[in-house]
Design a protein around this motif. Structure first.
Motif, PDB file in Angstrom:
ATOM      1  N   ASP A 130      -1.232  16.778   8.207  1.00 29.79           N
ATOM      2  CA  ASP A 130      -2.173  16.040   7.380  1.00 29.79           C
ATOM      3  C   ASP A 130      -1.486  14.835   6.761  1.00 29.79           C
ATOM      4  OD1 ASP A 130      -4.852  17.439   7.223  1.00 29.79           O
ATOM      5  OD2 ASP A 130      -3.515  19.126   6.779  1.00 29.79           O
ATOM      6  N   ALA A 131      -2.253  13.757   6.578  1.00 27.18           N
ATOM      7  CA  ALA A 131      -1.759  12.543   5.929  1.00 27.18           C
ATOM      8  C   ALA A 131      -2.466  12.400   4.584  1.00 27.18           C
ATOM      9  CB  ALA A 131      -2.029  11.322   6.800  1.00 27.18           C
ATOM     10  N   LEU A 132      -1.675  12.237   3.530  1.00 27.95           N
ATOM     11  CA  LEU A 132      -2.204  12.144   2.170  1.00 27.95           C
ATOM     12  C   LEU A 132      -1.709  10.865   1.520  1.00 27.95           C
ATOM     13  CD1 LEU A 132      -3.761  13.564  -0.170  1.00 27.95           C
ATOM     14  CD2 LEU A 132      -1.557  14.563  -0.849  1.00 27.95           C
ATOM     15  N   ALA A 133      -2.627  10.007   1.094  1.00 29.89           N
ATOM     16  CA  ALA A 133      -2.272   8.742   0.462  1.00 29.89           C
ATOM     17  C   ALA A 133      -1.892   8.957  -0.999  1.00 29.89           C
ATOM     18  CB  ALA A 133      -3.437   7.761   0.561  1.00 29.89           C
ATOM     19  N   ALA A 134      -1.266   7.944  -1.583  1.00 26.05           N
ATOM     20  CA  ALA A 134      -0.788   8.044  -2.964  1.00 26.05           C
ATOM     21  C   ALA A 134      -1.922   8.272  -3.947  1.00 26.05           C
ATOM     22  CB  ALA A 134      -0.001   6.785  -3.332  1.00 26.05           C
ATOM     23  N   ASP A 135      -3.117   7.749  -3.622  1.00 24.78           N
ATOM     24  CA  ASP A 135      -4.254   7.897  -4.533  1.00 24.78           C
ATOM     25  C   ASP A 135      -5.041   9.188  -4.319  1.00 24.78           C
ATOM     26  OD1 ASP A 135      -5.546   7.401  -2.147  1.00 24.78           O
ATOM     27  OD2 ASP A 135      -6.595   5.600  -2.827  1.00 24.78           O
ATOM     28  N   GLY A 136      -4.520  10.073  -3.464  1.00 25.24           N
ATOM     29  CA  GLY A 136      -5.179  11.354  -3.240  1.00 25.24           C
ATOM     30  C   GLY A 136      -6.148  11.374  -2.075  1.00 25.24           C
ATOM     31  N   LEU A 203       0.202   4.678   5.232  1.00 20.07           N
ATOM     32  CA  LEU A 203       0.596   5.334   3.986  1.00 20.07           C
ATOM     33  C   LEU A 203       1.614   4.500   3.198  1.00 20.07           C
ATOM     34  CD1 LEU A 203       0.893   9.028   5.235  1.00 20.07           C
ATOM     35  CD2 LEU A 203      -0.895   8.078   3.774  1.00 20.07           C
ATOM     36  N   GLY A 204       1.693   3.229   3.517  1.00 16.92           N
ATOM     37  CA  GLY A 204       2.547   2.363   2.723  1.00 16.92           C
ATOM     38  C   GLY A 204       3.963   2.229   3.209  1.00 16.92           C
ATOM     39  N   GLY A 205       4.251   2.756   4.399  1.00 18.60           N
ATOM     40  CA  GLY A 205       5.544   2.484   5.008  1.00 18.60           C
ATOM     41  C   GLY A 205       6.625   3.516   4.838  1.00 18.60           C
ATOM     42  N   ALA A 206       6.544   4.365   3.837  1.00 22.36           N
ATOM     43  CA  ALA A 206       7.636   5.333   3.619  1.00 22.36           C
ATOM     44  C   ALA A 206       7.102   6.664   3.090  1.00 22.36           C
ATOM     45  CB  ALA A 206       8.663   4.753   2.653  1.00 22.36           C
ATOM     46  N   PRO A 207       6.228   7.311   3.840  1.00 22.42           N
ATOM     47  CA  PRO A 207       5.707   8.592   3.352  1.00 22.42           C
ATOM     48  C   PRO A 207       6.754   9.692   3.430  1.00 22.42           C
ATOM     49  CG  PRO A 207       4.917   8.193   5.575  1.00 22.42           C
ATOM     50  CD  PRO A 207       5.659   6.948   5.151  1.00 22.42           C
ATOM     51  N   ALA A 208       6.734  10.583   2.445  1.00 25.25           N
ATOM     52  CA  ALA A 208       7.584  11.770   2.510  1.00 25.25           C
ATOM     53  C   ALA A 208       7.080  12.694   3.615  1.00 25.25           C
ATOM     54  CB  ALA A 208       7.567  12.491   1.170  1.00 25.25           C
TER      55      ALA A 208
END
Length: 252
Positions: A130-136, A203-208
């Motif tokens: 799953d991919a989760l963005a910083a804003d949820g 996801l902004g380039g550097a997702p955990a």
């Protein structure tokens, strides 16, 4: 005090939640084991104010667990069904209830811990991404067979692939046992890395990368990415959801 239940495909995990962040007690039961072990494990507990569960199993198994809970504590569990949004996480599915509740709760736990943006990989019976963005925002995900299921499917569908022993995980194999084992483990690792690479720009380039599930520790050495190991992600997400949606009575 609250009893949390995570009914997964392979096993049932439980935790007793008190006022502190750490669990008061916790345990795991494989489905092949007798459910009668649960009341024994819970015998010294005071009656919890709430019993809350997350389940990806069939109704019959849920009902068996509910009967054990009623017998032990005199009340039935409340089952969380996947919502469209909760705890600042928004489900990407057009039919929210079709997203596994375990996936949703793992995202709740990751977002609350400040780990988003992130890719969550659960490596168990299935390999779920799953991919989760910083804003949820949940962007969506993928589901593939888990490593053990891949191996069983290969053996069931072929006549000549019959390893005589468990294989080792290698870069190159010169026998069938190692080839099957290595191929399935490397396939899982490759899918995780491919999904992470594809999600990076979204996801902004550097997702955990957060890895959880029964096969997580064996996958870590096969990955070329930094990995955070999730622990009790579904139970932690369930606790957060319960805190927000059904706070415990003040006298408990």
């Amino acid at each position: 005090m609250r009893l949390l239940l995570d009914l997964g495909n392979t096993r049932l995990k439980w935790a007793l939640q008190g006022p502190s962040p750490a669990w008061l007690a916790q345990g795991v039961l494989e489905w092949r084991e007798d459910l009668a072990a649960l009341p024994v494990a819970w015998a010294d507990f005071a009656r919890p104010s709430q019993v809350v569960g997350a389940s990806v199993v069939d109704d019959a198994r849920e009902q068996r667990v509910a009967a054990v809970v009623r017998h032990a504590f005199g009340g039935a569990p409340t089952w969380l069904r996947t919502p469209a949004s909760a705890c600042r996480v928004r489900n990407a599915y057009a039919e929210p209830q079709r997203l596994g509740v375990d996936r949703f709760l793992a995202m709740v736990a990751a977002h609350a811990a400040g780990q988003a943006p992130c890719v969550l990989a659960s490596a168990g019976t299935a390999l779920v991404l799953d991919a989760l963005a910083a804003d949820g925002r949940h962007l969506g995900g993928l589901i593939a067979p888990g490593v053990q299921l891949m191996q069983r499917s290969l053996l069931d569908a072929t006549a000549q692939v019959r390893p005589q022993r468990p294989g080792d995980i290698l870069q190159l194999a010169d026998n069938t046992a190692d080839a099957v084992t290595s191929g399935c483990w490397q396939a899982a690792a490759a899918l995780i890395e491919r999904f992470h690479a594809q999600m990076r720009p979204r996801l902004g380039g550097a997702p955990a990368l957060i890895l959880d599930g029964g096969d997580a520790t064996q996958l870590v050495p096969l990955l070329s990415l930094p990995v955070q190991i999730g622990k009790d992600s579904v139970l932690r997400g369930l606790a957060l959801w319960a805190d927000a949606q059904m706070p415990a009575p003040a006298n408990h």
